[in-house]
Design an enzyme around this catalytic site. Structure first.
Site, short mmCIF file in Angstrom:
data_model
loop_
_atom_site.label_atom_id
_atom_site.label_comp_id
_atom_site.label_asym_id
_atom_site.label_seq_id
_atom_site.Cartn_x
_atom_site.Cartn_y
_atom_site.Cartn_z
N LYS A 1 82.83 16.67 101.90
CA LYS A 1 82.68 16.89 100.39
C LYS A 1 83.79 17.68 100.04
O LYS A 1 83.49 18.97 100.33
CB LYS A 1 81.40 17.41 100.10
CG LYS A 1 81.16 17.18 98.68
CD LYS A 1 79.66 18.18 98.38
CE LYS A 1 80.02 19.47 97.68
NZ LYS A 1 80.89 19.67 96.76
N THR B 1 80.54 33.45 100.18
CA THR B 1 79.86 34.18 101.29
C THR B 1 78.36 33.76 101.03
O THR B 1 77.69 33.57 101.94
CB THR B 1 80.04 35.86 101.35
OG1 THR B 1 81.29 35.87 101.88
CG2 THR B 1 79.10 36.51 102.28
N GLU C 1 83.88 29.98 107.04
CA GLU C 1 85.09 30.65 106.57
C GLU C 1 84.74 30.76 105.06
O GLU C 1 84.60 30.27 104.20
CB GLU C 1 86.35 29.66 106.54
CG GLU C 1 86.61 28.94 107.79
CD GLU C 1 87.28 29.79 108.90
OE1 GLU C 1 87.51 31.08 108.31
OE2 GLU C 1 87.49 29.41 109.83
N CYS D 1 91.49 33.37 99.66
CA CYS D 1 90.78 34.16 100.49
C CYS D 1 91.47 35.12 101.22
O CYS D 1 90.73 36.27 101.49
CB CYS D 1 89.83 33.48 101.42
SG CYS D 1 90.68 32.29 102.46
N GLU E 1 84.39 40.63 96.02
CA GLU E 1 85.46 39.81 96.02
C GLU E 1 85.67 39.24 94.47
O GLU E 1 84.74 38.65 94.10
CB GLU E 1 85.20 38.71 97.01
CG GLU E 1 86.29 37.62 96.92
CD GLU E 1 85.98 36.40 97.88
OE1 GLU E 1 85.02 35.94 97.60
OE2 GLU E 1 86.89 35.99 98.53
O1 TXE Z 1 81.90 28.61 96.07
P1 TXE Z 1 80.75 27.71 96.75
P2 TXE Z 1 81.98 28.71 94.31
C1 TXE Z 1 84.41 32.56 96.75
C2 TXE Z 1 85.03 33.41 95.45
C3 TXE Z 1 84.23 32.44 94.33
C4 TXE Z 1 82.74 32.42 95.16
C5 TXE Z 1 81.98 31.15 94.52
O2 TXE Z 1 84.63 34.54 95.34
O3 TXE Z 1 84.36 33.36 93.28
O4 TXE Z 1 83.13 32.25 96.44
O5 TXE Z 1 82.98 30.14 94.49
C6 TXE Z 1 79.79 23.59 98.38
N1 TXE Z 1 75.22 23.26 100.32
N2 TXE Z 1 85.09 31.61 97.32
O6 TXE Z 1 80.84 28.86 93.77
O7 TXE Z 1 79.86 27.50 96.12
C7 TXE Z 1 80.51 23.31 96.88
O8 TXE Z 1 80.06 22.12 96.46
C8 TXE Z 1 76.29 22.86 100.78
C9 TXE Z 1 86.20 31.88 98.55
O9 TXE Z 1 83.06 27.65 94.07
O10 TXE Z 1 80.54 28.30 97.84
C10 TXE Z 1 81.88 23.48 97.52
O11 TXE Z 1 82.37 22.14 97.97
N3 TXE Z 1 77.44 23.02 100.17
C11 TXE Z 1 86.26 30.90 99.16
C12 TXE Z 1 81.99 24.62 98.47
O12 TXE Z 1 80.47 24.56 98.80
C13 TXE Z 1 77.45 23.64 98.90
C14 TXE Z 1 86.85 29.63 98.37
C15 TXE Z 1 82.24 25.88 98.07
O13 TXE Z 1 81.50 26.16 97.11
C16 TXE Z 1 76.38 24.45 98.51
C17 TXE Z 1 86.03 29.52 97.06
C18 TXE Z 1 75.20 24.22 99.30
N4 TXE Z 1 73.93 24.76 99.10
C19 TXE Z 1 85.17 30.49 96.65
N5 TXE Z 1 76.67 25.38 97.52
C20 TXE Z 1 87.31 31.27 100.49
N6 TXE Z 1 86.67 31.68 101.39
O14 TXE Z 1 88.51 30.58 100.46
C21 TXE Z 1 77.88 25.01 97.23
N7 TXE Z 1 78.61 23.94 98.02
#
Ligand code: TXE
Length: 479
Positions: free
Chosen positions: A173, A228, A248, A282, A383
């Site tokens: 996904k 996180t 990650e 990140c 972050e």
């Molecule tokens: O990320 P999410 P978001 C950090 C950055 C950002 C914050 C939130 O600080 O502001 O995270 O970003 C899926 N079960 N990073 O809300 O929600 C979601 O659909 C399974 C750092 O966009 O973590 C997407 O495909 N999957 C980071 C993926 O997880 C779930 C890059 C990431 O989304 C889920 C992005 C669940 N319960 C944001 N909930 C990096 N480390 O590079 C969400 N997802």
């Protein structure tokens, strides 16, 4: 443009016919819809993967390698189309998508297509016991890959390529915010001859579609990149099922600048490590610590260079800073700028939204530098994940090391110095999965990639990724 799920080599609407609007960050407009997939769509993807698994895991390494390398070639041949889609979906400058994101996605397939043919396992002769032990590295079965929006195809393929190379079938996904390049990848996989069912792509929200992948009892491993808080949630859901997890997560990486560095090189790279992809990587060096002796000089030069950057429409070739990925994300980043002011931070440049003529509803923000009064303040600890960096001076190696390590994250760190002994001391003590010295984001795909502390668990990259996507089985034969 509307997109569909890719299941068993074919494109499908979501079973319940629910859709989510897809926004273009550059102008704020809805330009298509994506499936709001449910558990049933995930189950269909799982069934396709499961029924293909035995056959795919039995293909020769040469055959798998050939198909992966073919996908890589087709991505390269379609560079312009993929880069345009990625830039439109994410808001990143097209120049970046062309030079970095799509070529890297192609490299991921080529690299793991080659790596799998070199992936050897150990054997041990147990002398005195008249036995020989060897290790089988067996694919897990059906695995889940969940990726974020910041480097959409780059990170999606960073998971998928090793998973497939190792003989697994995948339910994947991409982020619901940036689904387009993953959608286009389906066509390429068919063209490259990837057997149907090896890769299945389900689009939808994290809390429902993503959650259904994590909760699925027979998807035995999850590779996740994202926030996180989401990573912690996934770990809680997956733990009772004893799933293998690679997480990650976020970063708040120090960029430590000593007076003896190559100044010009440091300055150019620091602009990149601060603002590449609008700071939404990140690995960005979002906390800049500068040795007191050169602090004022650095401040003047850095701010002058930043003011010369062009924030503009991502499709324009000379744009340095494109649009942030979404309206809620823009609001989150702006909120941190307010927090900085409340905490007595000084905004040295930026801090405001940018109106780009003709695209007034796009999500643009000036590259922003905040001089912080201390390293404990929230903007220096949390972050932000946008075009915002903090800077402050330091006196000694010890104090900067302490400040560098005094965050909950531990993904990467950068040091600028020409002192070899200091390089060795600092590299040993920095709490991070990656330390760059006199460079930033230079990646060799053979190296382990991942973080410590709240930046995640597990390593991907090179053979580490192939180890993650396989189970080791020891066979002991007495002779
Ligand atoms: O990320 P999410 P978001 C950090 C950055 C950002 C914050 C939130 O600080 O502001 O995270 O970003 C899926 N079960 N990073 O809300 O929600 C979601 O659909 C399974 C750092 O966009 O973590 C997407 O495909 N999957 C980071 C993926 O997880 C779930 C890059 C990431 O989304 C889920 C992005 C669940 N319960 C944001 N909930 C990096 N480390 O590079 C969400 N997802």
């Amino acid at each position: 443009m509307n997109i569909q799920n890719y299941i068993n080599g074919k494109f499908h609407n979501p079973i319940e016919n629910n859709w989510i609007d897809n926004h273009c960050p550059a102008n704020g407009e809805v330009y298509g819809q994506i499936p709001n997939s449910t558990k049933v769509d995930v189950e269909n993807a799982y069934i396709a993967a499961k029924s293909t698994f035995p056959l795919w895991s039995q293909t020769t390494l040469e055959e798998r390698s050939r198909i992966l390398i073919r996908i890589s070639e087709l991505l390269e041949a379609n560079l312009d189309r993929f880069a345009a889609a990625e830039s439109k979906d994410n808001g990143k400058p097209i120049s970046l998508a062309k030079a970095v994101d799509i070529p890297r996605a192609a490299s991921n397939f080529r690299f793991f297509g080659n790596a799998i043919t070199q992936f050897a396992s150990e054997s041990h002769e147990s002398i005195g016991q008249q036995a020989v032990n060897y290790t089988l590295r067996q694919p897990i079965g059906v695995v889940g890959c969940i990726s974020p929006w910041n480097l959409p195809l780059y990170l999606f393929t960073w998971k998928i390529a090793p998973a497939i190379a190792a003989g697994n079938c995948v339910v994947a996904k991409p982020s619901e915010v940036t689904p387009m390049s993953a959608y286009l990848l389906g066509e390429i996989c068919n063209e490259a001859g990837l057997p149907k069912g090896v890769l299945n792509i389900v689009h939808g929200l994290g809390g429902s579609t993503g959650q259904a992948i994590v909760e699925h009892p027979d998807i035995k491993a999850i590779s996740f990149t994202g926030g996180t808080a989401t990573g912690a949630h996934i770990a809680r859901v997956a733990a009772p099922m004893f799933k293998k997890l690679s997480l990650e997560l976020g970063g708040k990486n120090p960029n430590i600048i000593f007076a003896d560095c190559d100044y010009e090189d440091m300055l150019n790279t620091t602009i990149r490590s601060s603002f590449a992809n609008q700071g939404q990587i990140c690995l960005c060096g979002s906390r800049i610590f500068v040795e007191e002796k050169i602090y004022e000089q650095f401040k003047t030069d850095f701010v002058a260079r930043i003011k010369a950057l062009k924030t503009g429409h991502p499709s324009e070739a000379d744009t340095n800073i494109g649009a942030l990925v979404s309206k809620p994300h823009l609001e989150k980043v702006k909120e941190y700028i307010n927090i900085a002011k409340e905490e007595n931070g000084i905004i040295l440049c930026g801090g405001n939204e940018v109106t780009v003529a003709g695209y007034e509803n796009g999500y643009y923000l000036e590259p922003t530098v905040i001089e912080v009064p201390n390293d404990d303040c929230r903007v220096n600890q949390e972050e932000i994940f946008g075009p915002v960096v903090t800077i402050m001076p330091f006196k000694t190696e010890d104090t900067v090391l302490q400040m560098a390590n005094k965050v909950k994250y531990g993904l990467s760190a950068t040091i600028w110095t020409n002192d070899l002994k200091r390089t060795m001391r600092m590299s040993n003590q920095l709490q991070a999965g990656i330390v760059w010295v006199n460079t930033w984001m230079m990646r060799d795909l053979r190296t382990p990639f991942g973080g410590v502390k709240a930046s995640g668990v597990g390593r991907e990259g090179g053979f580490e990724a192939l180890r993650f996507f396989t189970e080791a089985k020891n066979v002991c034969i007495k002779y």
